[in-house]
Design an enzyme around this catalytic site. Structure first.
Site, PDB file in Angstrom:
ATOM      1  N   LYS A  13       0.840  -1.213   0.000  1.00 36.14           N
ATOM      2  CA  LYS A  13       0.000   0.000   0.000  1.00 36.14           C
ATOM      3  C   LYS A  13       0.870   1.257   0.000  1.00 36.14           C
ATOM      4  O   LYS A  13       0.647   2.172  -0.788  1.00 36.14           O
ATOM      5  CB  LYS A  13      -0.922  -0.044   1.233  1.00 36.14           C
ATOM      6  CG  LYS A  13      -1.852   1.139   1.353  1.00 36.14           C
ATOM      7  CD  LYS A  13      -3.071   0.790   2.178  1.00 36.14           C
ATOM      8  CE  LYS A  13      -2.854   0.834   3.674  1.00 36.14           C
ATOM      9  NZ  LYS A  13      -2.634   2.195   4.197  1.00 36.14           N
ATOM     10  N   GLY A  85      -5.302   7.954   5.074  1.00 36.66           N
ATOM     11  CA  GLY A  85      -4.438   8.960   5.690  1.00 36.66           C
ATOM     12  C   GLY A  85      -3.225   9.245   4.822  1.00 36.66           C
ATOM     13  O   GLY A  85      -2.757  10.387   4.744  1.00 36.66           O
ATOM     14  N   ARG A 113      -8.792  12.529  11.880  1.00 37.36           N
ATOM     15  CA  ARG A 113      -7.374  12.234  12.128  1.00 37.36           C
ATOM     16  C   ARG A 113      -6.518  13.503  12.029  1.00 37.36           C
ATOM     17  O   ARG A 113      -6.805  14.397  11.249  1.00 37.36           O
ATOM     18  CB  ARG A 113      -6.897  11.147  11.155  1.00 37.36           C
ATOM     19  CG  ARG A 113      -7.620   9.833  11.438  1.00 37.36           C
ATOM     20  CD  ARG A 113      -7.227   8.738  10.489  1.00 37.36           C
ATOM     21  NE  ARG A 113      -5.833   8.394  10.627  1.00 37.36           N
ATOM     22  CZ  ARG A 113      -5.204   7.531   9.825  1.00 37.36           C
ATOM     23  NH1 ARG A 113      -5.854   6.971   8.839  1.00 37.36           N
ATOM     24  NH2 ARG A 113      -3.944   7.251  10.022  1.00 37.36           N
ATOM     25  N   SER A 157       6.699   9.250  11.901  1.00 33.63           N
ATOM     26  CA  SER A 157       5.599   8.960  10.981  1.00 33.63           C
ATOM     27  C   SER A 157       6.075   9.109   9.552  1.00 33.63           C
ATOM     28  O   SER A 157       6.573  10.167   9.155  1.00 33.63           O
ATOM     29  CB  SER A 157       4.433   9.917  11.243  1.00 33.63           C
ATOM     30  OG  SER A 157       3.604  10.012  10.102  1.00 33.63           O
ATOM     31  N   GLN A 159       4.174   9.084   6.976  1.00 34.96           N
ATOM     32  CA  GLN A 159       3.266   9.944   6.222  1.00 34.96           C
ATOM     33  C   GLN A 159       3.710  11.391   6.357  1.00 34.96           C
ATOM     34  O   GLN A 159       3.741  12.147   5.388  1.00 34.96           O
ATOM     35  CB  GLN A 159       1.834   9.778   6.741  1.00 34.96           C
ATOM     36  CG  GLN A 159       1.286   8.386   6.459  1.00 34.96           C
ATOM     37  CD  GLN A 159      -0.132   8.208   6.952  1.00 34.96           C
ATOM     38  OE1 GLN A 159      -0.668   9.056   7.650  1.00 34.96           O
ATOM     39  NE2 GLN A 159      -0.739   7.091   6.600  1.00 34.96           N
ATOM     40  N   ASP A 307       1.477  -0.851  11.861  1.00 38.26           N
ATOM     41  CA  ASP A 307       0.210  -1.390  11.348  1.00 38.26           C
ATOM     42  C   ASP A 307      -0.039  -2.822  11.798  1.00 38.26           C
ATOM     43  O   ASP A 307      -1.116  -3.378  11.552  1.00 38.26           O
ATOM     44  CB  ASP A 307       0.188  -1.323   9.819  1.00 38.26           C
ATOM     45  CG  ASP A 307       0.132   0.115   9.317  1.00 38.26           C
ATOM     46  OD1 ASP A 307      -0.339   0.996  10.064  1.00 38.26           O
ATOM     47  OD2 ASP A 307       0.560   0.357   8.176  1.00 38.26           O
ATOM     48  N   LYS A 334      -5.313   6.209  14.495  1.00 38.20           N
ATOM     49  CA  LYS A 334      -5.297   5.490  13.211  1.00 38.20           C
ATOM     50  C   LYS A 334      -6.737   5.456  12.679  1.00 38.20           C
ATOM     51  O   LYS A 334      -7.547   6.289  13.047  1.00 38.20           O
ATOM     52  CB  LYS A 334      -4.706   4.088  13.404  1.00 38.20           C
ATOM     53  CG  LYS A 334      -3.211   4.117  13.677  1.00 38.20           C
ATOM     54  CD  LYS A 334      -2.446   4.551  12.446  1.00 38.20           C
ATOM     55  CE  LYS A 334      -0.952   4.614  12.665  1.00 38.20           C
ATOM     56  NZ  LYS A 334      -0.272   5.236  11.524  1.00 38.20           N
ATOM     57  N   ARG A 338      -7.446   2.329  17.837  1.00 32.66           N
ATOM     58  CA  ARG A 338      -7.151   0.885  17.817  1.00 32.66           C
ATOM     59  C   ARG A 338      -6.847   0.321  19.196  1.00 32.66           C
ATOM     60  O   ARG A 338      -7.116  -0.857  19.453  1.00 32.66           O
ATOM     61  CB  ARG A 338      -5.984   0.592  16.866  1.00 32.66           C
ATOM     62  CG  ARG A 338      -6.398   0.677  15.420  1.00 32.66           C
ATOM     63  CD  ARG A 338      -5.309   0.268  14.453  1.00 32.66           C
ATOM     64  NE  ARG A 338      -5.859   0.274  13.099  1.00 32.66           N
ATOM     65  CZ  ARG A 338      -5.138   0.380  11.995  1.00 32.66           C
ATOM     66  NH1 ARG A 338      -3.818   0.492  12.067  1.00 32.66           N
ATOM     67  NH2 ARG A 338      -5.724   0.370  10.815  1.00 32.66           N
ATOM     68  N   ARG A 380      -7.900  -3.251   9.647  1.00 32.61           N
ATOM     69  CA  ARG A 380      -6.915  -4.127  10.303  1.00 32.61           C
ATOM     70  C   ARG A 380      -7.501  -4.810  11.545  1.00 32.61           C
ATOM     71  O   ARG A 380      -7.112  -5.919  11.889  1.00 32.61           O
ATOM     72  CB  ARG A 380      -5.639  -3.356  10.625  1.00 32.61           C
ATOM     73  CG  ARG A 380      -4.983  -2.798   9.357  1.00 32.61           C
ATOM     74  CD  ARG A 380      -3.512  -2.509   9.535  1.00 32.61           C
ATOM     75  NE  ARG A 380      -3.045  -1.606   8.493  1.00 32.61           N
ATOM     76  CZ  ARG A 380      -2.659  -1.982   7.276  1.00 32.61           C
ATOM     77  NH1 ARG A 380      -2.667  -3.250   6.934  1.00 32.61           N
ATOM     78  NH2 ARG A 380      -2.250  -1.093   6.392  1.00 32.61           N
TER      79      ARG A 380
END
Ligand code: S3P
Length: 423
Positions: A13, A85, A113, A157, A159, A307, A334, A338, A380
């Site tokens: 991904k 995200g 988020r 992170s 991202q 993840d 997330k 989670r 997930r």
């Protein structure tokens, strides 16, 4: 449960998002094979189409052609990032260097988020961002001429790091960023080096980009996603007998923390036929059933398995002893909270588990798990508990397995193919 066979997992991904984004900046025609075709990948493709990029259909088993214009153009409406995200955050980085106004939004989960961690440094670089007072989406960004950046990230992170490096690329300015603890996935850095950019990494955590490369048209193959493979590895580990082969999985060391922790717990996973493809390590995974012991997962390990905490928590629920995940507070922002969902769902199937602040505890049990799982649409969480539902004697009802399409198209069929069990 018997788990056996050979199955190819969908494309990575993170690499798919990045391949599509770099292709969009290439001013030419690119071909990507093995790309992920999930909902998240489709979100990036859809956003790029609205910016004037020709992105072919994402179809399983088919190559995607991306035809990039000379420059991205202003979208004629909001950019819907869906549940993704990575689309939103990397997208912000790319848009920061483009001289037009765009509004990014997403589904209910994505809108809540945090985005300020990305927009704050982008504003310092020279981008205009509205609103500045509320964290989350929608965000409207007006790009322009950018300044160099030196920035300490509040969290490790990829991202966030990737967004700032991409801003450096589109703005042609040097960027230096530092991650606080543990290295997040480095796919952006590897791709940048592939395009000839000078990317440095120092021992004290600083990553530097010199804007001296060029994103030119390319062809590339995306390896299998280790984060998707993790669910099948878990099924193979919890099985009573059998052997499972997962060929062509990306084993970039910033992504394999899951395998390290699983092995520490007693898991039996071998890497065969290791190779390098477009700067990314790839191997075939071979998994055999194994009894598990509890372990401690430390803060610096978390970015390398961010993840995989849901699937590791499920594995810990079948291990002997109490597993503790330290410094996992990032999991609260997330696709769902989670930590809360893991603890609640584990308790719902009869496992002792608790989450407080940024720590998660899971005590293993060998009684069959039985109960209902609330996923809140988190892919997930859904896949992790669906795997748990395959252990002998289990009766686990996952409320929404359809959300697996976010990252793993055809997950129920893949799990069925290797376990032989129906749903
Ligand atoms: C991703 C980075 C991770 C991960 C996400 C994909 C990426 O997020 O959870 O699924 O492709 O950069 P953070 O970097 O925000 O932890």
């Amino acid at each position: 449960m018997i788990v056996r066979g050979t199955i190819t997992v969908p494309g990575d991904k993170s690499i798919t998002h990045r391949a599509l984004l770099f292709a969009a900046l290439s001013r030419g025609s690119c071909l990507i094979s093995g790309a992920l075709t999930s909902l998240d990948a489709r979100s990036t493709a859809a956003v790029l189409r609205r910016l004037g990029v020709g992105v072919g259909a994402l179809r399983r088993g088919a190559r995607v052609r991306v035809v990039a214009p000379e420059a991205l153009s202003a979208p004629d409406g909001p950019l819907d990032c869906g549940n993704s995200g990575t689309t939103a955050r990397l997208g912000l980085g790319v848009l920061a260097g483009h001289p037009f106004r765009s509004t990014l939004t997403g589904d209910r989960s994505l809108r809540r988020r945090p985005m300020r961690r990305v927009t704050e440094p982008l504003v310092l670089m020279g981008a205009g961002v509205e609103p500045s007072e509320r964290d989350g989406l929608p965000v409207t960004i007006t790009g322009g001429r950018l300044r160099p950046l030196r920035w300490e990230l509040p969290v490790s992170s990829a991202q966030l790091k990737g967004a700032l490096l991409l801003a450096g690329v589109v703005g042609r300015v040097p960027v230096r960023v530092r991650e606080p603890a543990g290295r997040s996935r480095d796919h952006t850095e590897r791709l940048l080096r592939w395009f000839g950019y000078g990317v440095t990494e120092s021992d004290d955590g600083w990553i530097g980009l010199e804007p001296d490369g060029e994103v030119v048209p390319f062809s590339m193959a995306v390896p299998g996603d280790i984060s998707s493979a993790a669910f099948l590895v878990a099924a193979g580990t919890l099985a009573d007998e059998g052997e499972l082969r997962l060929p062509g999985v990306g084993v970039n060391p910033t992504r394999t923390g899951f395998l390290d922790v699983l092995r520490r717990m007693g898991g039996q996973v071998d890497l065969e036929n290791p190779r390098i493809a477009q700067g990314e390590p790839v191997a075939d995974l071979v998994v055999r059933p194994a009894p598990l012991q509890a372990t401690q997962v430390s803060g610096p390990e978390i970015p390398g398995l961010i993840d995989e905490v849901p699937v590791l928590a499920v594995l810990a629920s079948r291990a002997q002893g109490t597993t503790v995940f330290h410094e996992v507070g990032e999991l609260r922002v997330k696709e769902s909270d989670r930590l809360r969902l893991l603890a609640e769902n584990l308790r719902a199937v009869g496992v002792e588990a608790d989450a407080a602040d940024s720590t998660l505890w899971v005590t293993g049990d060998d009684r069959p798990p039985r109960g209902r799982i609330v996923t809140e649409g988190d892919h997930r969480i859904a896949m992790a508990f669906e795997v748990l539902g395959r252990v002998r004697g289990a009766a686990v009802a996952v409320d929404d397995l359809g959300c697996a399409e976010v990252s793993f198209p055809g997950f129920p069929a893949a799990l069925r193919a290797v376990t032989g069990a129906g749903r």
